[in-house]
Design an enzyme around this catalytic site. Sequence first.
Site, PDB file in Angstrom:
ATOM      1  N   PRO A  55     122.021  -9.545 101.996  1.00  0.00           N
ATOM      2  CA  PRO A  55     121.160  -9.434 100.809  1.00  0.00           C
ATOM      3  C   PRO A  55     121.423  -8.122 100.070  1.00  0.00           C
ATOM      4  O   PRO A  55     121.390  -7.047 100.659  1.00  0.00           O
ATOM      5  CB  PRO A  55     119.739  -9.434 101.386  1.00  0.00           C
ATOM      6  CG  PRO A  55     119.878  -9.900 102.801  1.00  0.00           C
ATOM      7  CD  PRO A  55     121.271  -9.599 103.240  1.00  0.00           C
ATOM      8  N   GLU A  56     121.731  -8.230  98.799  1.00  0.00           N
ATOM      9  CA  GLU A  56     121.955  -7.048  97.975  1.00  0.00           C
ATOM     10  C   GLU A  56     120.739  -6.870  97.064  1.00  0.00           C
ATOM     11  O   GLU A  56     119.820  -7.683  97.096  1.00  0.00           O
ATOM     12  CB  GLU A  56     123.228  -7.252  97.132  1.00  0.00           C
ATOM     13  CG  GLU A  56     124.503  -7.374  97.946  1.00  0.00           C
ATOM     14  CD  GLU A  56     125.019  -6.024  98.440  1.00  0.00           C
ATOM     15  OE1 GLU A  56     124.476  -4.992  98.004  1.00  0.00           O
ATOM     16  OE2 GLU A  56     125.944  -6.009  99.257  1.00  0.00           O
TER      17      GLU A  56
END
Length: 271
Positions: A2-3
């Site tokens: 997850p960015e």
Amino acid sequence: MPELPEVETTVRGISPHMLKQTISSVIVRHPLLRWPIPADIDSILRGKIIKTISRRGKYILFGFETGTLILHLGMSGRVRILDKPTSPEKHDHVDICLNNQSYLRLSDPRRFGALLWTASPAEIHPLLSKMGIEPLLKEFNGDYLFQLSRKKKTPVKSFIMDSHIVTGVGNIYATEALFHASIYPNKPAGNISKLDYISLVRAIKLILKNAIAKGGTTLKDFKQSDGNPGYFSIQLKVYGKNGEPCPRCNMKLKSLRIAQRSTIYCSMCQK
Ligand SMILES: [Zn+2]
């Protein structure tokens, strides 16, 4: 992994279900994430009302009248909102249950995530206090990068991925933004002009905003029993495309390692 855009989308996705709700209990099945979940997390949170849900870098912050619950999704974490009792699967480590019968379920197969409590203001927590500026704020601009980079010999790519400078610009976004701004990723940060930093900042903001907008279309998934928030793929121009033709000039894209991270670039377009 997850960015920033996925984390931002997560905050927007869970907020309507959790804001102003009272926590009825916290069930911890596996406390050993990157750091142990506090053993007394249930008694700390029980009966507390969630006043705010926000993001700082890749941390999700649940604000209460006093104190903050800090959630990080690590490498493989995801959350979803459930409203029917559903037996937990192997990696469903935590449920945060609400008075309205729904609950937030945290899954994290690789357990690099974190769930921590701080009674002090979140911004002075050691994980957050040294964090750089948020990339979507207007204070993050070409001048900011230009001033901080003078005399720096580190490659510009490492410079914009340094979370003390700016938070949340991961490998994908750095690679894409440097291509967009036509900047050679290995160029020393101190040798880049203010004009180039202005276009680099524009590219970073544009790419992050597009990814967040794309994530908006997956919001409904936060409330499905098989819900997967969907780590959406933005339209990538160069990332992961080593050896393929440059979308701008058709030259073969090249690969380079900078700070142990692979970097794809075009030797024709990026100077
Ligand atoms: Zn090119």
